[in-house]
Design an enzyme around this catalytic site. Structure first.
Site, PDB file in Angstrom:
ATOM      1  N   LYS A   1       8.037  -9.029  18.848  1.00  0.00           N
ATOM      2  CA  LYS A   1       9.244  -9.538  18.193  1.00  0.00           C
ATOM      3  C   LYS A   1       9.661  -8.675  16.988  1.00  0.00           C
ATOM      4  O   LYS A   1       8.885  -7.832  16.518  1.00  0.00           O
ATOM      5  CB  LYS A   1       8.981 -10.985  17.758  1.00  0.00           C
ATOM      6  CG  LYS A   1       8.712 -11.930  18.935  1.00  0.00           C
ATOM      7  CD  LYS A   1       8.531 -13.347  18.438  1.00  0.00           C
ATOM      8  CE  LYS A   1       8.332 -14.322  19.583  1.00  0.00           C
ATOM      9  NZ  LYS A   1       8.209 -15.717  19.101  1.00  0.00           N
TER      10      LYS A   1
ATOM     11  N   TYR B   1      15.875 -18.527  25.285  1.00  0.00           N
ATOM     12  CA  TYR B   1      15.241 -19.674  24.623  1.00  0.00           C
ATOM     13  C   TYR B   1      15.983 -20.992  24.892  1.00  0.00           C
ATOM     14  O   TYR B   1      15.841 -21.936  24.119  1.00  0.00           O
ATOM     15  CB  TYR B   1      15.129 -19.407  23.125  1.00  0.00           C
ATOM     16  CG  TYR B   1      13.938 -18.538  22.760  1.00  0.00           C
ATOM     17  CD1 TYR B   1      12.635 -18.943  23.045  1.00  0.00           C
ATOM     18  CD2 TYR B   1      14.106 -17.318  22.120  1.00  0.00           C
ATOM     19  CE1 TYR B   1      11.540 -18.166  22.711  1.00  0.00           C
ATOM     20  CE2 TYR B   1      13.009 -16.525  21.784  1.00  0.00           C
ATOM     21  CZ  TYR B   1      11.734 -16.968  22.081  1.00  0.00           C
ATOM     22  OH  TYR B   1      10.641 -16.194  21.758  1.00  0.00           O
TER      23      TYR B   1
ATOM     24  N   PHE C   1      14.720 -25.632  15.160  1.00  0.00           N
ATOM     25  CA  PHE C   1      14.555 -24.219  14.817  1.00  0.00           C
ATOM     26  C   PHE C   1      15.348 -23.269  15.731  1.00  0.00           C
ATOM     27  O   PHE C   1      15.284 -22.057  15.562  1.00  0.00           O
ATOM     28  CB  PHE C   1      13.066 -23.835  14.820  1.00  0.00           C
ATOM     29  CG  PHE C   1      12.335 -24.085  16.136  1.00  0.00           C
ATOM     30  CD1 PHE C   1      12.437 -23.195  17.198  1.00  0.00           C
ATOM     31  CD2 PHE C   1      11.546 -25.218  16.291  1.00  0.00           C
ATOM     32  CE1 PHE C   1      11.771 -23.429  18.392  1.00  0.00           C
ATOM     33  CE2 PHE C   1      10.869 -25.461  17.486  1.00  0.00           C
ATOM     34  CZ  PHE C   1      10.987 -24.553  18.542  1.00  0.00           C
TER      35      PHE C   1
ATOM     36  N   ARG D   1      -2.202 -15.498  26.304  1.00  0.00           N
ATOM     37  CA  ARG D   1      -2.044 -16.565  25.301  1.00  0.00           C
ATOM     38  C   ARG D   1      -3.262 -16.650  24.403  1.00  0.00           C
ATOM     39  O   ARG D   1      -3.159 -16.967  23.220  1.00  0.00           O
ATOM     40  CB  ARG D   1      -1.711 -17.899  25.971  1.00  0.00           C
ATOM     41  CG  ARG D   1      -0.294 -17.874  26.550  1.00  0.00           C
ATOM     42  CD  ARG D   1       0.105 -19.144  27.203  1.00  0.00           C
ATOM     43  NE  ARG D   1       0.371 -20.214  26.268  1.00  0.00           N
ATOM     44  CZ  ARG D   1       1.495 -20.344  25.566  1.00  0.00           C
ATOM     45  NH1 ARG D   1       2.453 -19.441  25.670  1.00  0.00           N
ATOM     46  NH2 ARG D   1       1.670 -21.359  24.756  1.00  0.00           N
TER      47      ARG D   1
ATOM     48  N   THR E   1       0.730 -20.607  18.121  1.00  0.00           N
ATOM     49  CA  THR E   1       2.109 -20.333  17.677  1.00  0.00           C
ATOM     50  C   THR E   1       2.174 -20.200  16.150  1.00  0.00           C
ATOM     51  O   THR E   1       2.811 -19.284  15.626  1.00  0.00           O
ATOM     52  CB  THR E   1       3.050 -21.481  18.123  1.00  0.00           C
ATOM     53  OG1 THR E   1       2.902 -21.649  19.527  1.00  0.00           O
ATOM     54  CG2 THR E   1       4.497 -21.178  17.792  1.00  0.00           C
TER      55      THR E   1
ATOM     56  N   ARG F   1      -1.685 -13.065  16.410  1.00  0.00           N
ATOM     57  CA  ARG F   1      -0.927 -13.821  15.406  1.00  0.00           C
ATOM     58  C   ARG F   1      -1.719 -14.021  14.123  1.00  0.00           C
ATOM     59  O   ARG F   1      -1.145 -14.011  13.031  1.00  0.00           O
ATOM     60  CB  ARG F   1      -0.454 -15.145  16.010  1.00  0.00           C
ATOM     61  CG  ARG F   1       0.738 -14.929  16.964  1.00  0.00           C
ATOM     62  CD  ARG F   1       1.008 -16.151  17.766  1.00  0.00           C
ATOM     63  NE  ARG F   1       2.271 -16.099  18.496  1.00  0.00           N
ATOM     64  CZ  ARG F   1       2.553 -16.922  19.506  1.00  0.00           C
ATOM     65  NH1 ARG F   1       1.671 -17.822  19.896  1.00  0.00           N
ATOM     66  NH2 ARG F   1       3.719 -16.831  20.121  1.00  0.00           N
TER      67      ARG F   1
ATOM     68  N   ASN G   1       6.392 -14.814  14.357  1.00  0.00           N
ATOM     69  CA  ASN G   1       5.004 -14.846  14.820  1.00  0.00           C
ATOM     70  C   ASN G   1       4.651 -13.675  15.744  1.00  0.00           C
ATOM     71  O   ASN G   1       3.742 -13.768  16.568  1.00  0.00           O
ATOM     72  CB  ASN G   1       4.666 -16.213  15.430  1.00  0.00           C
ATOM     73  CG  ASN G   1       5.493 -16.517  16.665  1.00  0.00           C
ATOM     74  OD1 ASN G   1       6.345 -15.741  17.063  1.00  0.00           O
ATOM     75  ND2 ASN G   1       5.217 -17.648  17.282  1.00  0.00           N
TER      76      ASN G   1
ATOM     77  N   HIS H   1       5.636 -13.109  21.795  1.00  0.00           N
ATOM     78  CA  HIS H   1       5.881 -14.219  22.718  1.00  0.00           C
ATOM     79  C   HIS H   1       5.092 -13.949  23.988  1.00  0.00           C
ATOM     80  O   HIS H   1       4.961 -12.792  24.398  1.00  0.00           O
ATOM     81  CB  HIS H   1       7.380 -14.310  23.067  1.00  0.00           C
ATOM     82  CG  HIS H   1       7.644 -15.196  24.254  1.00  0.00           C
ATOM     83  ND1 HIS H   1       7.749 -16.561  24.142  1.00  0.00           N
ATOM     84  CD2 HIS H   1       7.774 -14.910  25.582  1.00  0.00           C
ATOM     85  CE1 HIS H   1       7.949 -17.070  25.354  1.00  0.00           C
ATOM     86  NE2 HIS H   1       7.967 -16.086  26.242  1.00  0.00           N
TER      87      HIS H   1
ATOM     88  N   GLU I   1      10.617 -15.200  33.581  1.00  0.00           N
ATOM     89  CA  GLU I   1      10.843 -14.388  32.378  1.00  0.00           C
ATOM     90  C   GLU I   1      10.770 -12.892  32.701  1.00  0.00           C
ATOM     91  O   GLU I   1      11.510 -12.097  32.112  1.00  0.00           O
ATOM     92  CB  GLU I   1       9.830 -14.764  31.295  1.00  0.00           C
ATOM     93  CG  GLU I   1      10.070 -16.166  30.743  1.00  0.00           C
ATOM     94  CD  GLU I   1       9.117 -16.580  29.628  1.00  0.00           C
ATOM     95  OE1 GLU I   1       9.294 -17.691  29.109  1.00  0.00           O
ATOM     96  OE2 GLU I   1       8.197 -15.812  29.284  1.00  0.00           O
TER      97      GLU I   1
HETATM   98  P1  CMP Z   1       7.520 -18.469  21.059  1.00  0.00           P
HETATM   99  O1  CMP Z   1       6.154 -18.538  21.640  1.00  0.00           O
HETATM  100  O2  CMP Z   1       8.345 -17.289  21.367  1.00  0.00           O
HETATM  101  O3  CMP Z   1       8.341 -19.797  21.488  1.00  0.00           O
HETATM  102  C1  CMP Z   1       9.360 -20.367  20.708  1.00  0.00           C
HETATM  103  C2  CMP Z   1       9.491 -19.731  19.362  1.00  0.00           C
HETATM  104  O4  CMP Z   1      10.183 -20.478  18.397  1.00  0.00           O
HETATM  105  C3  CMP Z   1       8.112 -19.532  18.746  1.00  0.00           C
HETATM  106  O5  CMP Z   1       7.380 -18.562  19.458  1.00  0.00           O
HETATM  107  C4  CMP Z   1       8.503 -19.170  17.313  1.00  0.00           C
HETATM  108  O6  CMP Z   1       8.912 -17.817  17.165  1.00  0.00           O
HETATM  109  C5  CMP Z   1       9.737 -20.054  17.096  1.00  0.00           C
HETATM  110  N1  CMP Z   1       9.490 -21.224  16.257  1.00  0.00           N
HETATM  111  C6  CMP Z   1      10.010 -21.428  15.030  1.00  0.00           C
HETATM  112  N2  CMP Z   1       9.631 -22.592  14.529  1.00  0.00           N
HETATM  113  C7  CMP Z   1       8.838 -23.180  15.433  1.00  0.00           C
HETATM  114  C8  CMP Z   1       8.136 -24.420  15.475  1.00  0.00           C
HETATM  115  N3  CMP Z   1       8.180 -25.298  14.470  1.00  0.00           N
HETATM  116  N4  CMP Z   1       7.401 -24.683  16.585  1.00  0.00           N
HETATM  117  C9  CMP Z   1       7.367 -23.800  17.616  1.00  0.00           C
HETATM  118  N5  CMP Z   1       8.027 -22.610  17.622  1.00  0.00           N
HETATM  119  C10 CMP Z   1       8.754 -22.304  16.534  1.00  0.00           C
END
Ligand code: CMP
Length: 141
Positions: A11, A51, A59, A87, A93, A104, A114, A117, A128
């Site tokens: 990212k 998304y 968010f 993962r 996350t 992460r 973070n 993905h 995807e």
């Molecule tokens: P990702 O695994 O790409 O999936 C959704 C993304 O939303 C997550 O990583 C973060 O970059 C973003 N995000 C921001 N806030 C939150 C939250 N509170 N919970 C989960 N994902 C979040």
């Protein structure tokens, strides 16, 4: 189980800090092979589409704006149990909850920024990968 493919995204927080290679080393050291990779700029429309499942979440708008704030590196990873393996090496996350040694834990700045993905299921991995790659862009051997 068996050999799987999954989608990974490095990212904007990570591409901006020039740590694409460090993240790739973590992926490769965990046994995953990068069989497709490109650095791209997402448009707002493409980020919203990617998304879409999160469209009702508080968010969502911030996430879309963050994902278009700089380049991303989209990748196809292959290996034994690749979806789960990726993962695991990514970590939780929220970096505060991520285990030591995960991407992460080491690199992510916040729950939003973070760094990576990864697809959450084999079914989503297929969708995807197709979202970003043509068959010709994935070289298995
Ligand atoms: P990702 O695994 O790409 O999936 C959704 C993304 O939303 C997550 O990583 C973060 O970059 C973003 N995000 C921001 N806030 C939150 C939250 N509170 N919970 C989960 N994902 C979040």
């Amino acid at each position: 189980m068996g050999i799987e493919k999954t989608l990974s995204i490095i990212k904007p927080d990570a591409t901006k800090r020039n740590i694409t290679g460090k993240i790739n080393s973590k992926l490769e050291d965990s046994g995953l092979e990068i069989i497709g990779q490109k650095r791209i700029l997402l448009t707002k429309q493409r980020a919203e589409e990617f998304y879409f499942v999160h469209r009702e979440r508080p968010f969502y708008n911030s996430l879309v704006n963050y994902m278009i704030s700089g380049p991303v590196v989209v990748q196809v990873l292959m290996g034994e149990n690749a979806v789960t393996q990726n993962r695991e090496i990514m970590g939780a996350t929220d970096p505060k909850e991520a285990k030591v040694g995960t991407i992460r834990k080491e690199f992510a700045k916040s729950i939003e920024e973070n760094s990576v993905h990864g697809s959450d299921s084999l079914e989503n991995a297929k969708k995807e990968i197709e979202f970003f790659f043509t068959n010709e862009e994935i070289i298995e051997n």
